[in-house]
Design an enzyme around this catalytic site. Structure first.
Site, PDB file in Angstrom:
ATOM      1  CG  PHE A 155      -0.489   0.768   2.387  1.00 22.00           C
ATOM      2  CD1 PHE A 155       0.313   0.271   3.202  1.00 22.00           C
ATOM      3  CD2 PHE A 155      -0.994   2.199   2.668  1.00 22.00           C
ATOM      4  CE1 PHE A 155       0.818   0.894   4.412  1.00 22.00           C
ATOM      5  CE2 PHE A 155      -0.541   2.903   3.632  1.00 22.00           C
ATOM      6  CZ  PHE A 155       0.390   2.150   4.539  1.00 22.00           C
ATOM      7  CE  LYS A 156       5.368   1.602   4.116  1.00 15.95           C
ATOM      8  NZ  LYS A 156       4.483   0.333   4.938  1.00 15.95           N
ATOM      9  CG  ASP A 157       3.401   0.758  -4.778  1.00 15.73           C
ATOM     10  OD1 ASP A 157       4.471   1.382  -4.833  1.00 15.73           O
ATOM     11  OD2 ASP A 157       3.311  -0.413  -5.241  1.00 15.73           O
TER      12      ASP A 157
END
Ligand SMILES: *Cc1c(COP(=O)(O)O)cnc(C)c1O
Length: 494
Positions: A110-112
Protein backbone atom coordinates in the site's frame (compact mmCIF):
# COMPACT_ATOMS: atom_id res chain seq x y z
CA UNK A 1 -5.31 26.41 3.64
CA UNK A 2 -2.38 27.00 5.93
CA UNK A 3 -0.25 24.55 7.87
CA UNK A 4 1.44 24.74 11.25
CA UNK A 5 3.50 22.32 13.31
CA UNK A 6 2.11 19.95 15.97
CA UNK A 7 4.67 21.52 18.33
CA UNK A 8 4.27 25.14 17.25
CA UNK A 9 1.03 26.71 16.08
CA UNK A 10 2.75 29.94 15.15
CA UNK A 11 3.53 28.79 11.59
CA UNK A 12 1.42 29.77 8.57
CA UNK A 13 2.94 27.68 5.79
CA UNK A 14 1.58 26.67 2.41
CA UNK A 15 1.12 23.06 1.31
CA UNK A 16 4.01 23.36 -1.15
CA UNK A 17 6.29 24.63 1.61
CA UNK A 18 5.50 21.81 4.04
CA UNK A 19 5.76 19.11 1.36
CA UNK A 20 9.17 20.41 0.34
CA UNK A 21 10.39 20.82 3.92
CA UNK A 22 9.13 17.46 5.25
CA UNK A 23 9.52 17.94 8.99
CA UNK A 24 9.31 21.14 11.00
CA UNK A 25 12.60 22.52 12.32
CA UNK A 26 11.64 22.06 16.01
CA UNK A 27 10.85 18.38 15.38
CA UNK A 28 7.06 18.64 15.06
CA UNK A 29 4.94 17.38 12.17
CA UNK A 30 3.10 19.64 9.76
CA UNK A 31 -0.69 19.67 10.01
CA UNK A 32 -3.45 21.82 8.45
CA UNK A 33 -4.49 24.67 10.74
CA UNK A 34 -8.07 23.67 9.98
CA UNK A 35 -9.48 20.44 8.54
CA UNK A 36 -11.62 21.25 5.49
CA UNK A 37 -15.20 19.92 5.33
CA UNK A 38 -16.36 17.60 2.55
CA UNK A 39 -19.83 19.15 2.65
CA UNK A 40 -21.81 18.54 -0.53
CA UNK A 41 -18.76 17.09 -2.22
CA UNK A 42 -19.50 13.58 -0.93
CA UNK A 43 -22.89 13.51 -2.63
CA UNK A 44 -21.40 15.03 -5.79
CA UNK A 45 -18.72 12.34 -5.93
CA UNK A 46 -21.19 9.43 -6.02
CA UNK A 47 -20.10 7.00 -8.71
CA UNK A 48 -16.89 8.94 -9.43
CA UNK A 49 -13.69 7.11 -10.37
CA UNK A 50 -10.58 7.10 -8.19
CA UNK A 51 -8.83 9.96 -9.96
CA UNK A 52 -11.89 12.21 -9.72
CA UNK A 53 -12.13 11.57 -5.96
CA UNK A 54 -8.39 12.19 -5.61
CA UNK A 55 -8.59 15.53 -7.43
CA UNK A 56 -11.52 16.69 -5.31
CA UNK A 57 -10.20 15.60 -1.90
CA UNK A 58 -6.59 16.66 -2.44
CA UNK A 59 -7.73 19.94 -3.97
CA UNK A 60 -9.27 20.90 -0.60
CA UNK A 61 -5.82 20.76 0.99
CA UNK A 62 -3.65 21.96 -1.91
CA UNK A 63 -5.18 25.41 -2.22
CA UNK A 64 -1.85 26.87 -3.36
CA UNK A 65 -1.97 24.55 -6.40
CA UNK A 66 -4.18 25.29 -9.40
CA UNK A 67 -6.88 22.75 -10.32
CA UNK A 68 -4.82 21.90 -13.40
CA UNK A 69 -1.72 21.25 -11.27
CA UNK A 70 -3.64 18.95 -8.93
CA UNK A 71 -5.12 17.15 -11.93
CA UNK A 72 -1.65 16.68 -13.45
CA UNK A 73 -0.30 15.24 -10.19
CA UNK A 74 -3.22 12.82 -9.90
CA UNK A 75 -2.93 11.73 -13.52
CA UNK A 76 0.81 11.12 -13.13
CA UNK A 77 0.45 9.18 -9.86
CA UNK A 78 -2.54 6.93 -10.55
CA UNK A 79 -2.15 6.12 -14.25
CA UNK A 80 -3.43 2.85 -15.70
CA UNK A 81 0.09 1.62 -16.32
CA UNK A 82 0.98 1.79 -12.60
CA UNK A 83 -2.42 0.54 -11.41
CA UNK A 84 -3.74 -1.76 -14.15
CA UNK A 85 -6.48 -3.18 -11.91
CA UNK A 86 -7.53 0.23 -10.57
CA UNK A 87 -6.02 2.01 -7.59
CA UNK A 88 -8.21 0.62 -4.81
CA UNK A 89 -10.53 -2.26 -5.75
CA UNK A 90 -12.82 -3.63 -3.07
CA UNK A 91 -14.20 -7.11 -2.63
CA UNK A 92 -16.84 -8.31 -0.18
CA UNK A 93 -16.30 -11.22 2.18
CA UNK A 94 -19.72 -12.16 3.48
CA UNK A 95 -22.30 -9.76 4.86
CA UNK A 96 -20.35 -7.36 7.04
CA UNK A 97 -16.76 -7.26 5.82
CA UNK A 98 -15.25 -5.74 2.65
CA UNK A 99 -11.56 -5.85 1.73
CA UNK A 100 -10.10 -2.60 0.38
CA UNK A 101 -7.08 -3.77 -1.64
CA UNK A 102 -4.41 -1.06 -1.73
CA UNK A 103 -1.67 -3.17 -3.26
CA UNK A 104 -2.34 -3.09 -6.98
CA UNK A 105 0.50 -0.63 -7.63
CA UNK A 106 4.04 -1.22 -8.91
CA UNK A 107 5.51 -2.70 -5.70
CA UNK A 108 2.49 -4.69 -4.46
CA UNK A 109 2.20 -2.91 -1.09
CA UNK A 110 0.00 0.00 0.00
CA UNK A 111 3.02 2.32 0.25
CA UNK A 112 2.54 2.85 -3.50
CA UNK A 113 -0.69 4.78 -2.86
CA UNK A 114 1.35 7.55 -1.25
CA UNK A 115 4.75 7.09 -2.88
CA UNK A 116 3.42 7.29 -6.43
CA UNK A 117 2.05 10.71 -5.44
CA UNK A 118 4.73 12.23 -3.18
CA UNK A 119 7.38 12.65 -5.94
CA UNK A 120 5.05 14.53 -8.27
CA UNK A 121 3.84 16.70 -5.39
CA UNK A 122 7.44 17.42 -4.40
CA UNK A 123 8.49 18.27 -7.88
CA UNK A 124 5.47 20.59 -8.34
CA UNK A 125 6.19 22.16 -4.93
CA UNK A 126 9.83 22.65 -5.87
CA UNK A 127 8.75 24.56 -8.97
CA UNK A 128 6.44 26.74 -6.88
CA UNK A 129 8.45 27.59 -3.80
CA UNK A 130 11.84 25.89 -4.29
CA UNK A 131 15.15 27.51 -5.09
CA UNK A 132 15.75 25.64 -8.33
CA UNK A 133 18.01 23.05 -6.73
CA UNK A 134 17.71 19.37 -7.58
CA UNK A 135 16.13 17.30 -4.75
CA UNK A 136 18.17 14.37 -3.49
CA UNK A 137 15.99 11.92 -1.58
CA UNK A 138 17.79 9.69 0.91
CA UNK A 139 15.90 6.67 2.24
CA UNK A 140 16.80 4.08 4.86
CA UNK A 141 14.50 1.10 4.45
CA UNK A 142 13.65 -2.19 6.08
CA UNK A 143 12.07 -3.31 2.80
CA UNK A 144 8.72 -1.94 1.54
CA UNK A 145 9.34 1.80 1.71
CA UNK A 146 12.62 1.72 -0.22
CA UNK A 147 11.19 -0.06 -3.21
CA UNK A 148 8.02 2.03 -3.26
CA UNK A 149 10.09 5.23 -3.05
CA UNK A 150 12.36 4.04 -5.89
CA UNK A 151 9.38 3.32 -8.12
CA UNK A 152 7.80 6.65 -7.21
CA UNK A 153 10.85 8.82 -7.81
CA UNK A 154 12.14 6.86 -10.81
CA UNK A 155 12.82 9.33 -13.67
CA UNK A 156 10.89 12.18 -11.98
CA UNK A 157 12.58 15.36 -13.33
CA UNK A 158 14.50 17.43 -10.80
CA UNK A 159 14.96 14.54 -8.37
CA UNK A 160 17.54 11.91 -7.48
CA UNK A 161 17.02 9.09 -5.00
CA UNK A 162 19.44 6.93 -3.02
CA UNK A 163 18.16 3.99 -0.95
CA UNK A 164 20.08 2.15 1.77
CA UNK A 165 18.93 -1.27 2.96
CA UNK A 166 20.47 -3.67 5.49
CA UNK A 167 22.28 -6.20 3.35
CA UNK A 168 21.17 -9.14 5.49
CA UNK A 169 17.97 -7.60 6.83
CA UNK A 170 15.42 -7.71 4.00
CA UNK A 171 13.54 -10.58 2.35
CA UNK A 172 14.92 -12.18 -0.83
CA UNK A 173 12.09 -10.74 -2.87
CA UNK A 174 12.59 -7.25 -1.42
CA UNK A 175 16.32 -7.42 -2.19
CA UNK A 176 15.65 -8.51 -5.74
CA UNK A 177 13.10 -5.72 -6.16
CA UNK A 178 15.72 -3.13 -5.18
CA UNK A 179 18.83 -4.57 -6.84
CA UNK A 180 17.08 -4.72 -10.22
CA UNK A 181 15.61 -1.20 -9.98
CA UNK A 182 15.37 0.74 -13.24
CA UNK A 183 15.59 4.50 -13.81
CA UNK A 184 18.20 7.15 -14.61
CA UNK A 185 18.07 8.94 -11.23
CA UNK A 186 18.19 6.02 -8.78
CA UNK A 187 20.95 4.58 -6.56
CA UNK A 188 20.68 1.55 -4.29
CA UNK A 189 23.20 0.47 -1.65
CA UNK A 190 23.38 -2.54 0.60
CA UNK A 191 24.76 -1.69 4.03
CA UNK A 192 26.82 -4.02 6.22
CA UNK A 193 24.61 -3.52 9.25
CA UNK A 194 21.00 -3.57 10.40
CA UNK A 195 18.12 -1.17 9.69
CA UNK A 196 19.12 1.08 12.61
CA UNK A 197 22.61 1.46 11.11
CA UNK A 198 21.03 2.53 7.81
CA UNK A 199 18.74 5.01 9.54
CA UNK A 200 21.51 6.42 11.72
CA UNK A 201 23.72 6.74 8.63
CA UNK A 202 21.06 8.64 6.70
CA UNK A 203 20.41 10.97 9.65
CA UNK A 204 24.15 11.59 9.93
CA UNK A 205 24.25 12.69 6.28
CA UNK A 206 21.21 14.97 6.72
CA UNK A 207 22.80 16.68 9.72
CA UNK A 208 26.37 16.90 8.37
CA UNK A 209 26.85 20.63 7.58
CA UNK A 210 29.87 20.05 5.34
CA UNK A 211 28.06 17.42 3.29
CA UNK A 212 24.92 19.56 3.03
CA UNK A 213 27.03 22.49 1.83
CA UNK A 214 28.94 20.40 -0.70
CA UNK A 215 25.65 19.20 -2.19
CA UNK A 216 24.18 22.73 -2.18
CA UNK A 217 27.29 23.96 -4.01
CA UNK A 218 26.63 21.25 -6.59
CA UNK A 219 22.99 22.47 -6.95
CA UNK A 220 21.42 19.69 -4.88
CA UNK A 221 19.32 19.71 -1.72
CA UNK A 222 18.63 16.71 0.55
CA UNK A 223 15.07 15.69 1.36
CA UNK A 224 13.26 12.69 2.76
CA UNK A 225 10.38 10.48 1.67
CA UNK A 226 9.43 8.98 5.00
CA UNK A 227 5.90 8.77 6.26
CA UNK A 228 5.89 11.93 8.34
CA UNK A 229 5.85 14.08 5.18
CA UNK A 230 2.38 15.61 4.71
CA UNK A 231 2.70 14.74 1.02
CA UNK A 232 2.57 11.07 1.98
CA UNK A 233 -0.38 11.38 4.35
CA UNK A 234 -2.70 13.43 2.15
CA UNK A 235 -2.98 10.89 -0.72
CA UNK A 236 -4.08 8.30 1.86
CA UNK A 237 -7.16 10.31 2.86
CA UNK A 238 -8.46 9.81 -0.68
CA UNK A 239 -9.01 6.06 -0.50
CA UNK A 240 -11.16 6.30 2.60
CA UNK A 241 -13.54 8.66 0.82
CA UNK A 242 -13.44 6.42 -2.25
CA UNK A 243 -14.04 3.28 -0.17
CA UNK A 244 -17.06 4.87 1.50
CA UNK A 245 -18.50 5.82 -1.87
CA UNK A 246 -17.94 2.26 -3.07
CA UNK A 247 -19.85 0.96 -0.05
CA UNK A 248 -22.74 3.23 -1.02
CA UNK A 249 -22.44 2.21 -4.67
CA UNK A 250 -22.54 -1.49 -3.75
CA UNK A 251 -25.60 -0.94 -1.57
CA UNK A 252 -23.86 -1.95 1.65
CA UNK A 253 -24.73 1.38 3.32
CA UNK A 254 -27.08 4.26 2.63
CA UNK A 255 -25.36 7.60 2.06
CA UNK A 256 -24.78 9.09 5.51
CA UNK A 257 -24.70 5.82 7.47
CA UNK A 258 -21.40 4.99 9.18
CA UNK A 259 -18.75 2.50 8.04
CA UNK A 260 -16.05 1.08 10.33
CA UNK A 261 -12.48 0.74 9.11
CA UNK A 262 -9.96 -1.83 10.35
CA UNK A 263 -6.36 -0.82 9.66
CA UNK A 264 -3.18 -2.91 10.08
CA UNK A 265 -1.00 -0.32 11.76
CA UNK A 266 2.69 0.45 12.25
CA UNK A 267 3.67 4.10 12.01
CA UNK A 268 0.00 5.21 12.37
CA UNK A 269 -0.05 6.99 8.99
CA UNK A 270 -2.73 4.91 7.31
CA UNK A 271 -5.22 4.98 10.19
CA UNK A 272 -4.59 8.69 10.79
CA UNK A 273 -5.67 9.32 7.21
CA UNK A 274 -8.95 7.55 8.07
CA UNK A 275 -9.36 9.80 11.11
CA UNK A 276 -8.79 12.88 8.94
CA UNK A 277 -11.44 11.66 6.50
CA UNK A 278 -13.86 11.37 9.44
CA UNK A 279 -12.97 14.88 10.61
CA UNK A 280 -13.82 16.12 7.10
CA UNK A 281 -17.30 14.74 7.56
CA UNK A 282 -17.05 11.26 6.07
CA UNK A 283 -19.47 9.02 8.02
CA UNK A 284 -16.81 6.98 9.82
CA UNK A 285 -17.86 4.67 12.66
CA UNK A 286 -15.14 3.02 14.69
CA UNK A 287 -11.52 3.03 13.60
CA UNK A 288 -10.10 -0.32 14.63
CA UNK A 289 -6.33 -0.28 15.03
CA UNK A 290 -4.73 -3.69 14.45
CA UNK A 291 -1.22 -4.49 15.67
CA UNK A 292 0.97 -7.57 15.70
CA UNK A 293 2.88 -8.72 18.77
CA UNK A 294 4.47 -5.25 18.93
CA UNK A 295 1.28 -4.02 20.57
CA UNK A 296 2.37 -0.60 21.86
CA UNK A 297 -0.65 1.03 20.16
CA UNK A 298 -3.16 -1.50 21.50
CA UNK A 299 -2.10 -0.61 25.01
CA UNK A 300 -2.14 3.12 24.29
CA UNK A 301 -5.60 3.20 22.73
CA UNK A 302 -7.03 1.09 25.56
CA UNK A 303 -5.31 2.71 28.55
CA UNK A 304 -3.86 6.05 27.44
CA UNK A 305 -0.33 4.94 28.31
CA UNK A 306 2.24 4.89 25.50
CA UNK A 307 5.32 2.92 26.50
CA UNK A 308 8.09 2.04 24.07
CA UNK A 309 10.16 0.40 26.81
CA UNK A 310 9.28 -3.13 25.83
CA UNK A 311 10.80 -5.99 23.88
CA UNK A 312 10.89 -5.62 20.10
CA UNK A 313 9.54 -8.68 18.26
CA UNK A 314 10.39 -9.70 14.71
CA UNK A 315 7.15 -11.02 13.25
CA UNK A 316 5.71 -12.40 10.01
CA UNK A 317 4.11 -8.96 9.47
CA UNK A 318 7.42 -7.06 9.45
CA UNK A 319 6.10 -3.76 8.11
CA UNK A 320 4.29 -3.36 11.43
CA UNK A 321 7.32 -4.19 13.60
CA UNK A 322 7.60 -0.74 15.10
CA UNK A 323 7.61 0.76 18.58
CA UNK A 324 7.55 4.47 17.74
CA UNK A 325 4.45 5.31 15.74
CA UNK A 326 5.41 8.79 14.52
CA UNK A 327 2.06 9.87 13.18
CA UNK A 328 0.35 9.39 16.54
CA UNK A 329 1.70 12.85 17.31
CA UNK A 330 -0.70 14.31 14.75
CA UNK A 331 -3.65 12.50 16.32
CA UNK A 332 -2.84 13.82 19.79
CA UNK A 333 -2.57 17.31 18.39
CA UNK A 334 -5.93 17.05 16.64
CA UNK A 335 -7.76 15.35 19.52
CA UNK A 336 -6.50 17.97 21.96
CA UNK A 337 -7.91 20.74 19.78
CA UNK A 338 -4.47 21.85 18.59
CA UNK A 339 -2.74 21.99 21.97
CA UNK A 340 0.87 22.41 20.80
CA UNK A 341 2.11 22.87 24.38
CA UNK A 342 0.66 19.48 25.35
CA UNK A 343 2.30 17.81 22.33
CA UNK A 344 5.66 19.40 23.23
CA UNK A 345 5.34 18.13 26.80
CA UNK A 346 4.30 14.56 25.85
CA UNK A 347 6.94 14.15 23.15
CA UNK A 348 9.58 15.60 25.44
CA UNK A 349 8.68 12.87 27.92
CA UNK A 350 8.76 10.23 25.19
CA UNK A 351 12.25 11.31 24.13
CA UNK A 352 13.45 11.33 27.74
CA UNK A 353 11.67 8.35 29.34
CA UNK A 354 10.25 6.43 26.38
CA UNK A 355 6.72 6.83 27.70
CA UNK A 356 3.83 9.24 28.21
CA UNK A 357 0.23 9.04 29.40
CA UNK A 358 -2.90 10.87 28.32
CA UNK A 359 -6.03 10.93 30.46
CA UNK A 360 -9.31 12.72 31.11
CA UNK A 361 -11.22 14.15 28.18
CA UNK A 362 -8.49 13.28 25.70
CA UNK A 363 -8.56 9.59 26.62
CA UNK A 364 -12.36 9.61 26.39
CA UNK A 365 -12.25 11.09 22.89
CA UNK A 366 -9.60 8.54 21.92
CA UNK A 367 -11.73 5.64 23.16
CA UNK A 368 -14.87 6.99 21.53
CA UNK A 369 -13.26 6.97 18.07
CA UNK A 370 -10.83 4.05 18.23
CA UNK A 371 -10.86 0.39 19.13
CA UNK A 372 -7.66 -1.65 19.17
CA UNK A 373 -6.38 -5.19 19.28
CA UNK A 374 -3.40 -7.33 18.39
CA UNK A 375 -2.51 -10.74 17.00
CA UNK A 376 0.36 -13.17 17.53
CA UNK A 377 2.08 -14.83 14.56
CA UNK A 378 0.19 -18.07 15.21
CA UNK A 379 -3.15 -16.25 15.27
CA UNK A 380 -2.17 -14.43 12.07
CA UNK A 381 -1.33 -17.70 10.30
CA UNK A 382 -4.54 -19.35 11.55
CA UNK A 383 -6.52 -16.40 10.18
CA UNK A 384 -4.90 -16.66 6.73
CA UNK A 385 -5.92 -20.31 6.58
CA UNK A 386 -9.43 -19.76 7.98
CA UNK A 387 -10.19 -16.89 5.58
CA UNK A 388 -8.93 -18.92 2.64
CA UNK A 389 -10.97 -21.99 3.64
CA UNK A 390 -14.14 -20.04 4.29
CA UNK A 391 -14.10 -17.49 1.45
CA UNK A 392 -11.44 -18.73 -0.97
CA UNK A 393 -9.76 -15.35 -0.35
CA UNK A 394 -6.02 -15.09 0.08
CA UNK A 395 -4.74 -12.34 2.36
CA UNK A 396 -1.22 -11.35 3.34
CA UNK A 397 0.13 -11.45 6.89
CA UNK A 398 -0.54 -7.77 7.66
CA UNK A 399 -4.11 -7.93 6.42
CA UNK A 400 -4.65 -11.14 8.40
CA UNK A 401 -3.72 -9.30 11.59
CA UNK A 402 -6.53 -6.86 10.80
CA UNK A 403 -9.06 -9.63 10.14
CA UNK A 404 -8.18 -11.34 13.42
CA UNK A 405 -8.53 -8.11 15.38
CA UNK A 406 -11.87 -7.39 13.66
CA UNK A 407 -13.18 -10.85 14.61
CA UNK A 408 -12.26 -10.19 18.25
CA UNK A 409 -13.88 -6.76 18.07
CA UNK A 410 -17.17 -8.21 16.77
CA UNK A 411 -17.15 -10.90 19.43
CA UNK A 412 -16.52 -8.38 22.21
CA UNK A 413 -18.89 -5.59 21.09
CA UNK A 414 -21.58 -7.21 18.94
CA UNK A 415 -21.16 -4.23 16.56
CA UNK A 416 -22.72 -5.07 13.18
CA UNK A 417 -21.84 -1.81 11.39
CA UNK A 418 -20.65 -2.51 7.82
CA UNK A 419 -16.87 -2.67 7.97
CA UNK A 420 -14.00 -2.19 5.54
CA UNK A 421 -10.76 -4.05 6.26
CA UNK A 422 -7.81 -2.21 4.75
CA UNK A 423 -5.63 -4.75 2.92
CA UNK A 424 -2.08 -3.42 2.78
CA UNK A 425 -0.03 -5.94 0.80
CA UNK A 426 -0.33 -8.60 -1.85
CA UNK A 427 -0.07 -12.09 -0.32
CA UNK A 428 2.77 -12.70 -2.79
CA UNK A 429 4.92 -10.06 -1.15
CA UNK A 430 5.07 -12.32 1.93
CA UNK A 431 4.60 -15.54 -0.01
CA UNK A 432 6.70 -17.78 2.25
CA UNK A 433 4.72 -16.95 5.39
CA UNK A 434 1.39 -17.21 3.56
CA UNK A 435 2.32 -20.56 2.05
CA UNK A 436 3.37 -21.87 5.45
CA UNK A 437 0.09 -20.61 6.96
CA UNK A 438 -1.78 -22.71 4.41
CA UNK A 439 0.17 -25.73 5.68
CA UNK A 440 2.33 -26.11 2.57
CA UNK A 441 6.03 -26.89 2.39
CA UNK A 442 8.05 -23.85 1.37
CA UNK A 443 10.54 -24.37 -1.53
CA UNK A 444 14.02 -22.77 -1.30
CA UNK A 445 13.92 -20.84 -4.56
CA UNK A 446 12.14 -17.44 -4.39
CA UNK A 447 10.20 -17.91 -7.59
CA UNK A 448 9.30 -21.52 -6.78
CA UNK A 449 7.57 -20.10 -3.67
CA UNK A 450 5.48 -17.78 -5.85
CA UNK A 451 4.58 -20.65 -8.18
CA UNK A 452 3.67 -22.92 -5.27
CA UNK A 453 1.37 -20.27 -3.79
CA UNK A 454 -0.27 -19.76 -7.15
CA UNK A 455 -0.80 -23.51 -7.52
CA UNK A 456 -2.45 -23.78 -4.09
CA UNK A 457 -4.54 -20.63 -4.25
CA UNK A 458 -5.39 -20.21 -7.92
CA UNK A 459 -4.63 -16.48 -7.48
CA UNK A 460 -2.19 -15.30 -10.20
CA UNK A 461 1.27 -13.96 -9.23
CA UNK A 462 1.21 -10.13 -9.63
CA UNK A 463 2.99 -9.07 -12.81
CA UNK A 464 5.61 -6.81 -11.10
CA UNK A 465 6.82 -9.73 -8.95
CA UNK A 466 6.72 -12.29 -11.77
CA UNK A 467 8.72 -9.88 -13.96
CA UNK A 468 11.63 -9.87 -11.50
CA UNK A 469 12.58 -13.38 -12.55
CA UNK A 470 14.23 -12.34 -15.81
CA UNK A 471 15.91 -9.19 -14.47
CA UNK A 472 19.65 -8.76 -13.95
CA UNK A 473 21.00 -7.27 -10.72
CA UNK A 474 21.96 -3.67 -11.45
CA UNK A 475 23.03 -2.39 -8.01
CA UNK A 476 25.48 -4.60 -6.19
CA UNK A 477 27.48 -2.06 -4.14
CA UNK A 478 27.66 -2.89 -0.45
CA UNK A 479 29.18 -0.38 1.94
CA UNK A 480 30.00 -0.05 5.63
CA UNK A 481 27.72 2.27 7.64
CA UNK A 482 30.62 4.74 7.95
CA UNK A 483 30.99 4.90 4.15
CA UNK A 484 27.40 5.78 3.24
CA UNK A 485 28.13 9.46 2.59
CA UNK A 486 31.14 8.58 0.44
CA UNK A 487 28.97 6.17 -1.54
CA UNK A 488 26.33 8.85 -2.30
CA UNK A 489 29.01 11.40 -3.16
CA UNK A 490 30.70 9.02 -5.57
CA UNK A 491 27.42 7.97 -7.19
CA UNK A 492 26.21 11.57 -7.67
CA UNK A 493 29.63 13.01 -8.51
CA UNK A 494 29.69 15.51 -5.61
C1 LIG B 1 3.84 0.23 6.09
C2 LIG B 1 2.89 -0.92 6.18
C3 LIG B 1 1.90 -1.00 7.20
C4 LIG B 1 1.80 0.03 8.30
O1 LIG B 1 1.27 1.24 7.86
P1 LIG B 1 1.42 2.58 8.74
O2 LIG B 1 0.87 3.67 7.92
O3 LIG B 1 2.89 2.71 9.01
O4 LIG B 1 0.64 2.37 10.00
C5 LIG B 1 1.03 -2.07 7.17
N1 LIG B 1 1.12 -3.04 6.22
C6 LIG B 1 2.04 -3.00 5.24
C7 LIG B 1 2.10 -4.09 4.24
C8 LIG B 1 2.96 -1.94 5.17
O5 LIG B 1 3.90 -1.91 4.20
Amino acid sequence: MEYCSTRDRAYHKSAAEVILQGISSEGGLFIPRQIPALGDLLEQLRGADYRTVARAVMGLYLTDFTAAEVADCVAAAYDDLSFPEGAAPMSALGEEMSMLELWHGPTCAFKDMALQMLPVLMSASNKKVGDGKEIVILVATSGDTGKAALEGFKDVPGTQIAVFYPEEGVSHMQKRQMMTQEGQNVQVFGVKGNFDDCQTGVKAIFTDPAATQAFLDAGKRFSSANSINWGRLLPQVVYYVYAYLQQVEQGRVQMGQPVNFVVPTGNFGNILAAYLAGEMGLPVGKLICASNQNCVLTEFLQTGRYDRNRPFYTTISPSMDILISSNLERLIYLLSGGDDALVRRLYGQLAKDGTFTVDGALLERLRAQFAAGCATDDETADTIRAVFERYGYLCDTHTAVAVKVYRDYCRDTGDTTPTVVVSTASPYKFAGSVLAALGERCPDDDFAVLDALQAVSGVPVPAPLAALQGKKDRFTTVCAPADMLAAVRAALGV
